[in-house]
Scaffold this active site. Structure first.
Site, mmCIF file in Angstrom:
data_model
loop_
_atom_site.group_PDB
_atom_site.id
_atom_site.type_symbol
_atom_site.label_atom_id
_atom_site.label_comp_id
_atom_site.label_asym_id
_atom_site.label_seq_id
_atom_site.Cartn_x
_atom_site.Cartn_y
_atom_site.Cartn_z
ATOM 1 N N GLU A 1 4.118 -2.194 -7.634
ATOM 2 C CA GLU A 1 4.440 -0.816 -7.997
ATOM 3 C C GLU A 1 5.630 -0.331 -7.174
ATOM 4 O O GLU A 1 5.748 -0.634 -5.990
ATOM 5 C CB GLU A 1 3.257 0.108 -7.742
ATOM 6 N N ASP B 1 -4.392 0.698 -1.521
ATOM 7 C CA ASP B 1 -3.194 1.079 -0.775
ATOM 8 C C ASP B 1 -3.345 0.486 0.620
ATOM 9 O O ASP B 1 -4.303 0.798 1.337
ATOM 10 C CB ASP B 1 -3.063 2.599 -0.699
ATOM 11 N N ARG C 1 0.752 20.552 -7.111
ATOM 12 C CA ARG C 1 -0.272 19.938 -6.273
ATOM 13 C C ARG C 1 -0.202 20.444 -4.834
ATOM 14 O O ARG C 1 -1.193 20.377 -4.108
ATOM 15 C CB ARG C 1 -0.164 18.412 -6.337
ATOM 16 N N GLU D 1 -5.260 4.761 -15.500
ATOM 17 C CA GLU D 1 -5.455 4.540 -14.070
ATOM 18 C C GLU D 1 -6.170 5.703 -13.388
ATOM 19 O O GLU D 1 -5.852 6.862 -13.635
ATOM 20 C CB GLU D 1 -4.096 4.315 -13.396
ATOM 21 N N GLU E 1 -6.949 3.144 -5.754
ATOM 22 C CA GLU E 1 -5.982 3.749 -4.842
ATOM 23 C C GLU E 1 -6.678 4.496 -3.702
ATOM 24 O O GLU E 1 -6.221 4.444 -2.550
ATOM 25 C CB GLU E 1 -5.079 4.688 -5.628
ATOM 26 N N HIS F 1 -1.295 -0.119 -4.455
ATOM 27 C CA HIS F 1 -0.679 1.178 -4.707
ATOM 28 C C HIS F 1 0.491 1.375 -3.746
ATOM 29 O O HIS F 1 0.342 1.251 -2.525
ATOM 30 C CB HIS F 1 -1.714 2.280 -4.493
ATOM 31 N N ASP G 1 -1.303 7.615 -15.108
ATOM 32 C CA ASP G 1 -1.961 7.832 -13.827
ATOM 33 C C ASP G 1 -2.690 9.164 -13.909
ATOM 34 O O ASP G 1 -2.062 10.221 -13.993
ATOM 35 C CB ASP G 1 -0.914 7.851 -12.710
ATOM 36 N N HIS H 1 4.047 12.686 -0.538
ATOM 37 C CA HIS H 1 3.852 13.955 -1.251
ATOM 38 C C HIS H 1 4.477 15.127 -0.498
ATOM 39 O O HIS H 1 4.572 16.221 -1.038
ATOM 40 C CB HIS H 1 2.358 14.240 -1.444
#
Length: 394
Positions: free
Chosen positions: A338, A291, A48, A240, A268, A318, A214, A22
């Site tokens: 994924e 994850d 975000r 999700e 996740e 994840h 998601d 991110h």
């Protein structure tokens, strides 16, 4: 041969991409307007990053054996994680036989119970665990997937997560998972815009391509149920992480009320076998999505997977690039993977943890041969051009 012990553990931080994917520049789809738990506050909706999604940064853990071999793992934990490694966990790591991953995991987990259990502490334990598996693979000159029992298939197949599932279809992926944009605070108008976008994507990709949402912990049971029911006409494959991760009761209710055939997926932001036991025993979901960099590492993921297998549930980790690929290819109840589309516009395939990792494999036409995972350990190297900082020592 005799097994070396760990001579030194080192914890580094780095900014920009990497495990904290991110932590991107401006105008990246992953930090754009996406429904979040903070969406109830209008000032935190546009990006975000506004509420601090990228504040942690990447943690890199290196473990060096007495013969000079170095293994490493990466996760999302930044300076907080580096402090925990150097000031608390180092006492358990150094002097440990490089093959004693189970004992080390147990010591790290129990020693941090009074302030850990989930969250950033489990991220850190995961990073150490991944470094240990990487080291063990290098010492034995085997890829991690061989240490886990060997592949059960010749290749991996992938769905893509990103803002453009229509482009993902053209790239050969089996499905496209989109971020939900509008949350409950935006009312009926937001609901209609979500559905309109889903309808647009369904028209673009045709009927034989998976589409998923998601929701990133942003909904409540009522909104999620209405959204899922109305999405039925567009053949949504799954919804999700619709609810906060601790709302097991809400997930169980949601799963009972979604349209027949639609999956409810989550996990996740869950950690350890005990967290996933709640999801499985309470029948909260159809697929769990741990994850490997957050749930406890490979050592714990093996236990989570066995638990899911006993409940007849899929484990689709994840993200997490090679750290999950080596696991997925060895499990019958992990039939696909994924792939996070980390190009800013989600319009091309680039390595997920770029620029931090070198030799990171990527799918071609939505698939990846196991032969691409055949280098020792996890088969990747740290990029020497990335500026690692070691904020603490011990």
């Amino acid at each position: 041969m005799s097994m070396p012990t760990i001579r030194e553990v080192r914890a580094y931080t780095v900014r920009g991409g990497g495990a904290d994917y991110h932590d991107q520049g401006e105008d990246h789809w992953i930090d754009g307007q996406i429904a979040t738990p903070m969406g109830k506050y209008p000032e935190y909706r546009p990006h975000r990053r506004n509420f601090g999604l990228n504040v942690l940064g990447t943690l890199v853990v290196e473990v060096e054996a007495t013969d000079g071999t170095v293994g490493f793992g990466v996760t999302t934990a930044g300076e907080l994680g580096a402090w925990i490694v150097e000031n608390h966990l180092a006492r358990f790591i150094e002097g440990t036989r490089a093959s004693d991953v189970e004992k080390l995991w147990d010591q790290m987990f129990n020693a941090t119970l009074f302030y850990g259990r989930k969250g950033i502490v489990l991220n850190v334990i995961s990073g150490v665990d991944l470094a240990m598996w990487d080291l063990l693979g290098k010492l034995r000159d085997e890829p991690v997937h061989q240490l886990l029992g060997g592949p059960v298939r010749d290749e991996l197949s992938f769905y893509a997560t990103g803002a453009r599932p229509d482009l993902a279809r053209d790239m050969g992926f089996l499905g496209g998972k989109m971020p939900l944009v509008h949350g409950p605070a935006e009312g009926d108008d937001g609901m209609e815009r979500n559905l309109a976008h889903l309808a647009k994507m369904r028209e673009a990709v045709g009927s034989d391509f998976w589409l998923m949402w998601d929701c990133w912990m942003s909904l409540d049971v009522s909104y999620a149920t209405r959204l899922a029911q109305r999405a039925r006409e567009f053949d949504l494959k799954w919804i999700e992480e619709a609810l906060p991760p601790d709302d097991y009761w809400g997930y169980a209710e949601l799963r009972r009320n979604v349209p027949t055939g639609m999956w409810v997926n989550t996990g996740e932001h869950e950690a350890t076998r005990w967290g996933f036991r709640m999801l499985l025993e309470m029948e909260c979901c159809d697929v769990i999505q741990p994850d490997v960099g957050w749930c406890g590492g490979i050592t714990e993921l093996l236990k989570i997977s066995a638990l899911a297998d006993a409940h007849g549930r899929y484990v689709i980790p994840h993200g997490s690039s090679v750290y999950s690929y080596h696991f997925v290819v060895t499990r019958h109840n992990s039939p696909f993977s994924e792939f996070l589309m980390m190009a800013p516009k989600a319009d091309r395939v680039v390595p997920m943890f770029s620029p931090l990792l070198l030799d990171e494999p990527v799918p071609e036409n939505g698939r990846m041969s196991v032969s691409q995972l055949d280098r020792p350990g996890f088969g990747v190297r740290l990029n020497p051009d990335c500026e690692l900082a070691r904020p603490f020592t011990h």
